[in-house]
Design a protein around this motif. Structure first.
Motif, PDB file in Angstrom:
ATOM      1  N   TYR A 205     -51.834 -12.382 -61.424  1.00 24.32           N
ATOM      2  CA  TYR A 205     -52.043 -11.020 -61.910  1.00 24.32           C
ATOM      3  C   TYR A 205     -52.789 -11.055 -63.240  1.00 24.32           C
ATOM      4  O   TYR A 205     -52.449 -11.821 -64.143  1.00 24.32           O
ATOM      5  CB  TYR A 205     -50.701 -10.303 -62.069  1.00 24.32           C
ATOM      6  N   TRP A 206     -53.819 -10.205 -63.369  1.00 26.86           N
ATOM      7  CA  TRP A 206     -54.575 -10.149 -64.610  1.00 26.86           C
ATOM      8  C   TRP A 206     -53.847  -9.277 -65.622  1.00 26.86           C
ATOM      9  O   TRP A 206     -53.650  -8.078 -65.421  1.00 26.86           O
ATOM     10  CB  TRP A 206     -55.981  -9.609 -64.383  1.00 26.86           C
TER      11      TRP A 206
ATOM     12  N   GLU B 277     -57.698 -13.793 -60.456  1.00 27.15           N
ATOM     13  CA  GLU B 277     -57.490 -12.504 -61.111  1.00 27.15           C
ATOM     14  C   GLU B 277     -57.428 -11.407 -60.065  1.00 27.15           C
ATOM     15  O   GLU B 277     -58.178 -11.431 -59.083  1.00 27.15           O
ATOM     16  CB  GLU B 277     -58.636 -12.181 -62.085  1.00 27.15           C
ATOM     17  N   TYR B 278     -56.542 -10.446 -60.296  1.00 31.72           N
ATOM     18  CA  TYR B 278     -56.496  -9.203 -59.526  1.00 31.72           C
ATOM     19  C   TYR B 278     -55.617  -8.236 -60.299  1.00 31.72           C
ATOM     20  O   TYR B 278     -54.887  -8.630 -61.211  1.00 31.72           O
ATOM     21  CB  TYR B 278     -55.952  -9.427 -58.115  1.00 31.72           C
ATOM     22  N   GLY B 279     -55.698  -6.974 -59.938  1.00 28.51           N
ATOM     23  CA  GLY B 279     -54.849  -5.987 -60.598  1.00 28.51           C
ATOM     24  C   GLY B 279     -55.478  -4.608 -60.553  1.00 28.51           C
ATOM     25  O   GLY B 279     -56.564  -4.416 -59.991  1.00 28.51           O
TER      26      GLY B 279
ATOM     27  N   THR C  24     -50.864  -8.449 -53.323  1.00 29.49           N
ATOM     28  CA  THR C  24     -50.066  -9.649 -53.582  1.00 29.49           C
ATOM     29  C   THR C  24     -49.511 -10.225 -52.286  1.00 29.49           C
ATOM     30  O   THR C  24     -49.590 -11.438 -52.038  1.00 29.49           O
ATOM     31  CB  THR C  24     -48.907  -9.331 -54.543  1.00 29.49           C
ATOM     32  N   HIS C  25     -48.945  -9.354 -51.453  1.00 25.11           N
ATOM     33  CA  HIS C  25     -48.346  -9.822 -50.204  1.00 25.11           C
ATOM     34  C   HIS C  25     -49.404 -10.376 -49.252  1.00 25.11           C
ATOM     35  O   HIS C  25     -49.216 -11.441 -48.648  1.00 25.11           O
ATOM     36  CB  HIS C  25     -47.585  -8.674 -49.535  1.00 25.11           C
ATOM     37  N   SER C  26     -50.520  -9.678 -49.117  1.00 26.77           N
ATOM     38  CA  SER C  26     -51.566 -10.132 -48.210  1.00 26.77           C
ATOM     39  C   SER C  26     -52.145 -11.469 -48.663  1.00 26.77           C
ATOM     40  O   SER C  26     -52.412 -12.358 -47.842  1.00 26.77           O
ATOM     41  CB  SER C  26     -52.680  -9.086 -48.105  1.00 26.77           C
ATOM     42  N   ALA C  27     -52.322 -11.626 -49.971  1.00 29.41           N
ATOM     43  CA  ALA C  27     -52.825 -12.902 -50.484  1.00 29.41           C
ATOM     44  C   ALA C  27     -51.888 -14.041 -50.096  1.00 29.41           C
ATOM     45  O   ALA C  27     -52.324 -15.096 -49.614  1.00 29.41           O
ATOM     46  CB  ALA C  27     -52.991 -12.836 -52.003  1.00 29.41           C
TER      47      ALA C  27
ATOM     48  N   THR D 233     -42.393  -5.466 -58.270  1.00 30.14           N
ATOM     49  CA  THR D 233     -43.235  -5.303 -57.085  1.00 30.14           C
ATOM     50  C   THR D 233     -44.037  -6.562 -56.812  1.00 30.14           C
ATOM     51  O   THR D 233     -44.107  -7.041 -55.671  1.00 30.14           O
ATOM     52  CB  THR D 233     -44.183  -4.105 -57.273  1.00 30.14           C
ATOM     53  N   ILE D 234     -44.635  -7.117 -57.842  1.00 30.21           N
ATOM     54  CA  ILE D 234     -45.452  -8.320 -57.675  1.00 30.21           C
ATOM     55  C   ILE D 234     -44.608  -9.503 -57.235  1.00 30.21           C
ATOM     56  O   ILE D 234     -44.963 -10.220 -56.280  1.00 30.21           O
ATOM     57  CB  ILE D 234     -46.193  -8.643 -59.001  1.00 30.21           C
ATOM     58  N   ILE D 235     -43.488  -9.742 -57.912  1.00 29.28           N
ATOM     59  CA  ILE D 235     -42.637 -10.889 -57.592  1.00 29.28           C
ATOM     60  C   ILE D 235     -42.101 -10.781 -56.173  1.00 29.28           C
ATOM     61  O   ILE D 235     -42.152 -11.739 -55.390  1.00 29.28           O
ATOM     62  CB  ILE D 235     -41.471 -10.998 -58.590  1.00 29.28           C
ATOM     63  N   ASN D 236     -41.584  -9.604 -55.794  1.00 29.49           N
ATOM     64  CA  ASN D 236     -41.023  -9.426 -54.458  1.00 29.49           C
ATOM     65  C   ASN D 236     -42.081  -9.559 -53.379  1.00 29.49           C
ATOM     66  O   ASN D 236     -41.829 -10.117 -52.303  1.00 29.49           O
ATOM     67  CB  ASN D 236     -40.341  -8.059 -54.351  1.00 29.49           C
ATOM     68  N   ALA D 237     -43.284  -9.052 -53.645  1.00 31.86           N
ATOM     69  CA  ALA D 237     -44.359  -9.134 -52.650  1.00 31.86           C
ATOM     70  C   ALA D 237     -44.740 -10.567 -52.385  1.00 31.86           C
ATOM     71  O   ALA D 237     -45.004 -10.963 -51.235  1.00 31.86           O
ATOM     72  CB  ALA D 237     -45.563  -8.334 -53.119  1.00 31.86           C
TER      73      ALA D 237
END
Length: 491
Positions: A453-454, A418-420, A441-444, A482-486
Motif C-alpha cells: 500500500y502506498w 504501489e497501489y492505493g 488487495t484481494h485480487s492481487a 480492510t487491507i490486512i483482511n483482504a
C-alpha cells in the motif's frame, strides 16, 4: 412375304442407327479444349525459424517452372505442363537475423513473384560472467524460487515521501517527521509484514565519483534495521531521486555508469544481511513527462538499466550473489511490462532469484486525481456519472491475471510495489475507497502478487497516509483492517 422381310430389316437398321447416335451423344462427345487462366497462390508466405513446409498452387495449361536463388528453400517439383501443387520446404534458420527470398514462377506468356520470409532464431542466452568481489555465501538466504519466496511477504506498506525526499532538510523535506522505530513497530502491530523503503541516494561526498555520504548510508541502514528487527521484510530501491534516470540513447551510458557505481556501494554496505532484505533496482522509469507507450529506444534502454543493476549487485559477492532482487517493467505499468519487459540474465548460482515490480493506480481519476468530480468506483456505484467509466472489478482481475500468466505461473515473483486511492473530503466517498482497496488487495493476492500500500504520510484530504508518522497511531483503522483482511483472506 418379301415386303415383310424388307420392312423388318429396315426397322432393325433404323433402331441400330438410333442407338448409335444416342451412345455417341452421351459417351463420346468431344469437348473443345479451353484455356486455363494463369495464376499462382499464395504470393507471399512466412516461416518460423525452425523451418517447415508450405503449399504453392500453380494454375496453367501449358509449361511452367519455378526457381529461386535461396539455397535454404527446396521444391517438390520445379516444372510441369499443367496445373500443379508444389511443396515448398524451408530449412531451419540458425542465424538470429530474419531472411527473405523471392521465388519466380514462369509460364509461357506470364510470370509471378512469390515473396518468402523466415524469422531469425532466438539468440542464445548470454551467461553472465561476473567476478565476485568476495566469495558467494548463501548463509541465511532461502533456496526457494522467487514466486514461492514472495508468498512469505503477505502484505506490505510503503514508507513513502521520507527517505526519497530530495532537499536540504533530507528526510523531512516533504513534510514528514524523522522515521522512528516506534512508527515501524506500529506498522508491524497493524498486521503488515513487509516494508518498501523508497530512497534517494544522491547525497554525494564526491559528486564526480557518485560517492554516497557515509552519514546518509548509515541513516538508511538504521531505518532498514527498524524493519528487520521486527522480523519483517524490507525492500530498498533507488527511487525518483531527482529524475536522473532517463531511458534514452543520449543518457544511456551516463545512467548505467551511475547505477553501477551507486548500487555497488549500496550492495556492499548491506552485503551481510539475510534474505529479509531485498534490493529493487529502480522505480517508475520513463522519459520525464512522457506517459505514453514507450518507443523501442525507451524500453530497450530501461531493460538495460535492469541488467546493470543485477550485474552490479551480484558482483559484490557474499550473500548478494544469492539475494532476491526486484526489477521493474517500463514505468511499472502492467501493459508495458507485459509487452516490453525483458528479464535480465543472472548468474547460474542465483537461478530464479529475480522478481518483477509493477504499480496499480487505475482508474487515475479515482485513485490519484485530486479533482473530486470522480469519487465513486466499482460495479455497485450509485451514480455512473461520478465514476471514471472504466477500470472496475473486471479490469483489476484482467490486469492481474496477465501478470500471473506471464510471470507468477512461470515461477517469477511479482511485487505490486504501489497501489492505493487518495482520501477525499466528499460525503460517501470512504465506502468506495474501502471497496477499491479491498478488491485490489484481494485480487492481487489471489493472482499471486504481493501488494504494498502506498502511504505518503499525508493524513489530510487527497493524502494516502494511514498512520501518524510522529506517534505511530493508526488514523484510518478501517482502511488498515480492510487491507490486512483482504490479503489474508486470499491465503
Amino acid at each position: 412375304m418379301k415386303n415383310n422381310h424388307f420392312n423388318a430389316f429396315g426397322i432393325l437398321l433404323i433402331l441400330t442407327l438410333m442407338l448409335g447416335l444416342v451412345s455417341c451423344s452421351e459417351d463420346d462427345e468431344i469437348v473443345p479444349s479451353q484455356d486455363v487462366e494463369f495464376g499462382v497462390s499464395p504470393t507471399s508466405m512466412s516461416f518460423p525459424a525452425s523451418g517447415g513446409n508450405s503449399i504453392i498452387n500453380v494454375n496453367n495449361n501449358g509449361e511452367w517452372d519455378i526457381s529461386t536463388d535461396a539455397d535454404w528453400l527446396t521444391f517438390s517439383n520445379q516444372s510441369a505442363t499443367q496445373s500443379s501443387k508444389i511443396t515448398l520446404t524451408a530449412m531451419a534458420n540458425s542465424d538470429t537475423t530474419a531472411r527473405t527470398a523471392t521465388l519466380m514462377v514462369n509460364g509461357i506468356e506470364n510470370s509471378q513473384e512469390i515473396q518468402v520470409t523466415q524469422e531469425g532464431a532466438e539468440p542464445e542466452p548470454v551467461e553472465q560472467e561476473i567476478t565476485f568481489a568476495i566469495p558467494p555465501d548463501n548463509t541465511g538466504i532461502s533456496d526457494l524460487g522467487s514466486a514461492d519466496f514472495a508468498d512469505q511477504m503477505i502484505i506490505g506498506w510503503n514508507l513513502g515521501n521520507s527517505l526519497e525526499a530530495v532537499g536540504e532538510e533530507g528526510e523531512t523535506s516533504w513534510n514528514n517527521p524523522v522515521v522512528t522505530q516506534r512508527l515501524i513497530d506500529s506498522v508491524k502491530a497493524a498486521g503488515f509484514n513487509a516494508v518498501r523503503i523508497p530512497i534517494a541516494w544522491s547525497k554525494f561526498s564526491d559528486e564526480a565519483s557518485f560517492t554516497i555520504e557515509d552519514a546518509w548510508m548509515n541513516r538508511v541502514e538504521e531505518v532498514v534495521n527498524y524493519v528487520i528487527s521486527n522480523d519483517m521484510y524490507a525492500i530498498i530501491n533507488i527511487h525518483w531521486d531527482g529524475g536522473w534516470m532517463q531511458p534514452t540513447y543520449e543518457e544511456e551510458d551516463y545512467v548505467n555508469q551511475r547505477l553501477d557505481t551507486m548500487w555497488t556501494q549500496i550492495a556492499t554496505n548491506f552485503r551481510d544481511y539475510d534474505d529479509h532484505l531485498l534490493f529493487a533496482g529502480t522505480n517508475e522509469v520513463l522519459v520525464e513527462g512522457d506517459y505514453g507507450t514507450p518507443t523501442e529506444e525507451y524500453y530497450t534502454v530501461q531493460n538495460g538499466f535492469n541488467q546493470t543493476f543485477v550485474n552490479s549487485v551480484r558482483s559484490t559477492g557474499g550473500k548478494n550473489a544469492y539475494r532476491y532482487l526486484v526489477v521493474q517493467g517500463f514505468n511499472t505499468n502492467i501493459d508495458h511490462t507485459v509487452n516490453f519487459f525483458e528479464m535480465p540474465e543472472d548468474v547460474d548460482i542465483a537461478e530464479n532469484r529475480l522478481m518483477v515490480e509493477v504499480h496499480y493506480y487505475d482508474p487515475y481519476n479515482f485513485a490519484l486525481n485530486e479533482d473530486d468530480s470522480v469519487w465513486q468506483w466499482g460495479n455497485d456505484a450509485e451514480d455512473a456519472s461520478l465514476t471514471a467509466g472504466w477500470a472496475n472489478e473486471d479490469h483489476v482481475d484482467n490486469q492481474f491475471q496477465r501478470m500471473q500468466t506471464n510471470f507468477v505461473d512461470e515461477g517469477v515473483g511479482v511485487i505490486l510495489g504501489e497501489y492505493g486511492a487518495i482520501a477525499r473530503d466528499v460525503e460517501g466517498h470512504e465506502v468506495y475507497r474501502l471497496d477499491y482497496l479491498q478488491y485490489v488487495t484481494h485480487s492481487a493476492a489471489e493472482h499471486g502478487m504481493v501488494s504494498f500500500y502506498w502511504d505518503n504520510g499525508d493524513i489530510d484530504e487527497n493524502g494516502f497516509g494511514i498512520f501518524d508518522r510522529s506517534t505511530g497511531e493508526t488514523l484510518y483503522p478501517e482502511v488498515v483492517e480492510t487491507i490486512i483482511n483482504a490479503a489474508q483472506s486470499a491465503e
